[in-house]
Motif scaffolding. Sequence first.
Motif, PDB file in Angstrom:
ATOM      1  N   ALA A 106       0.720  -1.046   0.345  1.00 44.83           N
ATOM      2  CA  ALA A 106       0.255   0.146  -0.036  1.00 44.83           C
ATOM      3  C   ALA A 106       0.958   1.479  -0.312  1.00 44.83           C
ATOM      4  CB  ALA A 106      -0.587  -0.167   1.525  1.00 44.83           C
ATOM      5  N   VAL A 107       2.203   1.358   0.716  1.00 51.87           N
ATOM      6  CA  VAL A 107       2.554   2.090   0.951  1.00 51.87           C
ATOM      7  C   VAL A 107       3.491   2.857  -0.204  1.00 51.87           C
ATOM      8  CG1 VAL A 107       5.058   3.018   1.255  1.00 51.87           C
ATOM      9  CG2 VAL A 107       3.658   1.835   3.284  1.00 51.87           C
ATOM     10  N   LEU A 108       4.366   1.554  -0.958  1.00 51.90           N
ATOM     11  CA  LEU A 108       4.419   2.203  -2.619  1.00 51.90           C
ATOM     12  C   LEU A 108       3.907   2.160  -3.687  1.00 51.90           C
ATOM     13  CD1 LEU A 108       7.200  -0.774  -2.242  1.00 51.90           C
ATOM     14  CD2 LEU A 108       7.521   1.468  -1.904  1.00 51.90           C
ATOM     15  N   ARG A 109       2.465   1.637  -3.523  1.00 53.35           N
ATOM     16  CA  ARG A 109       1.050   1.889  -4.423  1.00 53.35           C
ATOM     17  C   ARG A 109       1.119   3.510  -4.649  1.00 53.35           C
ATOM     18  NH1 ARG A 109      -3.971   1.922  -3.459  1.00 53.35           N
ATOM     19  NH2 ARG A 109      -3.904   0.997  -1.804  1.00 53.35           N
ATOM     20  N   GLN A 110       1.624   3.974  -2.976  1.00 52.98           N
ATOM     21  CA  GLN A 110       0.424   5.389  -2.564  1.00 52.98           C
ATOM     22  C   GLN A 110       1.600   6.045  -3.474  1.00 52.98           C
ATOM     23  OE1 GLN A 110      -1.264   5.217   1.009  1.00 52.98           O
ATOM     24  NE2 GLN A 110      -2.691   3.833   0.648  1.00 52.98           N
ATOM     25  N   ALA A 111       2.775   5.803  -3.999  1.00 53.31           N
ATOM     26  CA  ALA A 111       3.877   6.856  -3.733  1.00 53.31           C
ATOM     27  C   ALA A 111       3.858   7.581  -5.252  1.00 53.31           C
ATOM     28  CB  ALA A 111       5.275   6.378  -3.559  1.00 53.31           C
ATOM     29  N   ASP A 112       3.882   8.876  -4.787  1.00 46.16           N
ATOM     30  CA  ASP A 112       4.453   9.727  -5.519  1.00 46.16           C
ATOM     31  C   ASP A 112       5.790   9.767  -6.864  1.00 46.16           C
ATOM     32  OD1 ASP A 112       2.005  10.733  -5.363  1.00 46.16           O
ATOM     33  OD2 ASP A 112       2.346  12.400  -4.434  1.00 46.16           O
ATOM     34  N   VAL A 113       7.085   8.861  -5.936  1.00 40.01           N
ATOM     35  CA  VAL A 113       7.677   9.215  -6.664  1.00 40.01           C
ATOM     36  C   VAL A 113       8.643   7.241  -7.154  1.00 40.01           C
ATOM     37  CG1 VAL A 113       8.984  10.778  -4.992  1.00 40.01           C
ATOM     38  CG2 VAL A 113       9.096   8.475  -4.062  1.00 40.01           C
ATOM     39  N   PRO A 114       8.977   7.572  -7.655  1.00 40.21           N
ATOM     40  CA  PRO A 114       9.436   5.931  -8.089  1.00 40.21           C
ATOM     41  C   PRO A 114      10.488   4.777  -6.889  1.00 40.21           C
ATOM     42  CG  PRO A 114      10.654   7.602  -9.862  1.00 40.21           C
ATOM     43  CD  PRO A 114      10.086   7.999  -9.011  1.00 40.21           C
ATOM     44  N   ALA A 115       9.854   3.915  -7.078  1.00 38.75           N
ATOM     45  CA  ALA A 115      10.626   2.775  -5.749  1.00 38.75           C
ATOM     46  C   ALA A 115      11.649   2.277  -6.302  1.00 38.75           C
ATOM     47  CB  ALA A 115      10.156   1.965  -6.137  1.00 38.75           C
ATOM     48  N   GLU A 116      12.475   2.661  -5.084  1.00 36.45           N
ATOM     49  CA  GLU A 116      13.806   1.636  -5.375  1.00 36.45           C
ATOM     50  C   GLU A 116      14.016   0.719  -5.659  1.00 36.45           C
ATOM     51  OE1 GLU A 116      16.658   4.196  -5.462  1.00 36.45           O
ATOM     52  OE2 GLU A 116      16.427   5.505  -5.026  1.00 36.45           O
ATOM     53  N   PRO A 117      14.784   0.371  -5.587  1.00 42.17           N
ATOM     54  CA  PRO A 117      14.702  -1.697  -5.304  1.00 42.17           C
ATOM     55  C   PRO A 117      14.556  -2.340  -4.476  1.00 42.17           C
ATOM     56  CG  PRO A 117      15.853  -1.260  -7.583  1.00 42.17           C
ATOM     57  CD  PRO A 117      15.970   0.763  -6.427  1.00 42.17           C
ATOM     58  N   HIS A 118      15.332  -1.156  -3.436  1.00 45.00           N
ATOM     59  CA  HIS A 118      15.419  -2.184  -2.051  1.00 45.00           C
ATOM     60  C   HIS A 118      14.260  -2.356  -1.287  1.00 45.00           C
ATOM     61  CE1 HIS A 118      17.051   1.783  -0.951  1.00 45.00           C
ATOM     62  NE2 HIS A 118      16.196   1.654  -0.258  1.00 45.00           N
ATOM     63  N   TRP A 119      13.409  -1.179  -1.461  1.00 40.03           N
ATOM     64  CA  TRP A 119      12.003  -0.893  -0.833  1.00 40.03           C
ATOM     65  C   TRP A 119      11.464  -2.328  -1.540  1.00 40.03           C
ATOM     66  CZ3 TRP A 119      10.459   4.455  -2.973  1.00 40.03           C
ATOM     67  CH2 TRP A 119      11.467   6.116  -2.344  1.00 40.03           C
ATOM     68  N   HIS A 120      11.694  -2.569  -1.894  1.00 41.31           N
ATOM     69  CA  HIS A 120      10.074  -3.891  -2.409  1.00 41.31           C
ATOM     70  C   HIS A 120      10.316  -4.900  -1.182  1.00 41.31           C
ATOM     71  CE1 HIS A 120       8.366  -2.422  -5.703  1.00 41.31           C
ATOM     72  NE2 HIS A 120       9.669  -1.469  -5.859  1.00 41.31           N
ATOM     73  N   PHE A 121      10.108  -5.779  -0.729  1.00 40.42           N
ATOM     74  CA  PHE A 121       9.903  -6.826   0.544  1.00 40.42           C
ATOM     75  C   PHE A 121      10.188  -8.123  -1.270  1.00 40.42           C
ATOM     76  CE2 PHE A 121       7.102  -5.319   3.940  1.00 40.42           C
ATOM     77  CZ  PHE A 121       8.663  -5.561   4.281  1.00 40.42           C
ATOM     78  N   PRO A 122      11.467  -9.029  -0.848  1.00 40.38           N
ATOM     79  CA  PRO A 122      11.281 -10.128  -2.164  1.00 40.38           C
ATOM     80  C   PRO A 122      10.054 -10.506  -2.554  1.00 40.38           C
ATOM     81  CG  PRO A 122      13.396 -10.107  -0.596  1.00 40.38           C
ATOM     82  CD  PRO A 122      12.133  -8.935   0.573  1.00 40.38           C
ATOM     83  N   GLN A 123       9.981 -10.906  -4.144  1.00 44.30           N
ATOM     84  CA  GLN A 123       8.672 -11.067  -3.926  1.00 44.30           C
ATOM     85  C   GLN A 123       8.824 -13.128  -3.238  1.00 44.30           C
ATOM     86  OE1 GLN A 123       6.189 -10.407  -5.921  1.00 44.30           O
ATOM     87  NE2 GLN A 123       6.970  -8.822  -5.544  1.00 44.30           N
TER      88      GLN A 123
END
Length: 430
Positions: free
Chosen positions: A403-420
């Motif tokens: 939800a945090v990354l979906r609402q973000a107005d900036v591109p996500a850094e790779p390390h912000w994602h948890f491993p799939q």
Amino acid sequence: MSQLRATKSGLLICTVVGIFIFLYLRNPTQEEPEEEPTYPAVAECGFYPDELCSALFERKGAAPEIAKFCKNPQRSEILAHLHAPGNCSRISQGLHFITRPLSAEEGNFSLAYIITTHKQLAMFVQLLRAIYVPQNVYCIHVDEKAPKKHKTAVQTLVNCFENVFIASKRKKVAYTGFTRLQADINCMRDLVHSKFQWNYVINLCGQDFPIKTNKEIIHYLRSKWNDKNITPGVIQPANIKLKTSQSRPEFSPEENICVSPNTRFKYEAPHNLTIYFGSAYYVLTRKFVEFILTDIRAKDMLQWSKGIRSPEHHYWVTLNRLKDAPGATPNAGWEGNVRAVKCRHEEGNVHDGCKGHYVQDTCVYGLGDLPWIIQSPSLFAHKFEPSADPLVVRCLERRHRWAVLRQADVPAEPHWHFPQQSHFNMDLNG
């Protein structure tokens, strides 16, 4: 040779369970067998399918049973980063911390947090990284009775973030008592004197977890409260028949927020204050915090609070009902939606029962509580014990980060994602 057979056996077990999850969750309408199948115990399966978390949120019947087969591999990952510290970039990226503001709106509205912790290091890290953004500020009160390893690991993490610090004064905290109240005030003093600017302060303990994102919390405060304090509570009820001992020792190494009010007090409250009873948790404006630290009524009530049971349930709400206090809400009641909690005495009325287990009348959430938690309008939920049900926090954490990354107005850094993680991604060394 025996080690090879054991490895093959573990591989077979995890593969069978993984196939079962895949078939069940891809075909949720299939009829359940007449008898519940039995499965061999799996010590470390090393994977948590995102599909399984979705099934738990959606109350799909077999999901809680399936989830019991695997332990959480994440705890060892977190501990490895903190007990073998390297450079801070590796720690913050390896632990998936958000490292820049996600929107202009959030960057211009800073929150302060007070977190008390004394155990469960992995849970503390999961909580901190869920609420962490670089424009906020965080005061961590590490209980003096916490193990040395816990203190060292928390310090290692804190050293990597300019806006996270350990409270300058630390106490041995009984989690319902005056020391609990004093720990918050110590952090408030540090926050006010820090170089960071902030709009509101929110207090948490190490067994809380956010339900709402940082952006959603800001929207809620701006739209519903608008520079007002949130301290849910009512006038101290007069008809509660409960023993009140002024010399009662502070108790419980656990957080108990389902306590009852005092029936009477040994001494009259100072300044003729009307005593209220409410939540130990709050959202307070900076101006109100400054008032707490300087006003003579607040200081005198703090001294008076040393003689009562669970003063944290009286102190904040009583002072916030004063008409001249900054951000006061004199006519407020229990509204506020700060915490989602299942108390035993509210079962069948406020909630549908505890699917985990009760500790001192407060529910420690189980897998079956997840649908209730995510439907709550509250900002945070209490209480969690990952050692009992690690997947409860794990699923909430992954849902929250999405939800945090979906609402973000900036591109996500790779390390912000948890491993799939899915049924095809198994780490048998987990």
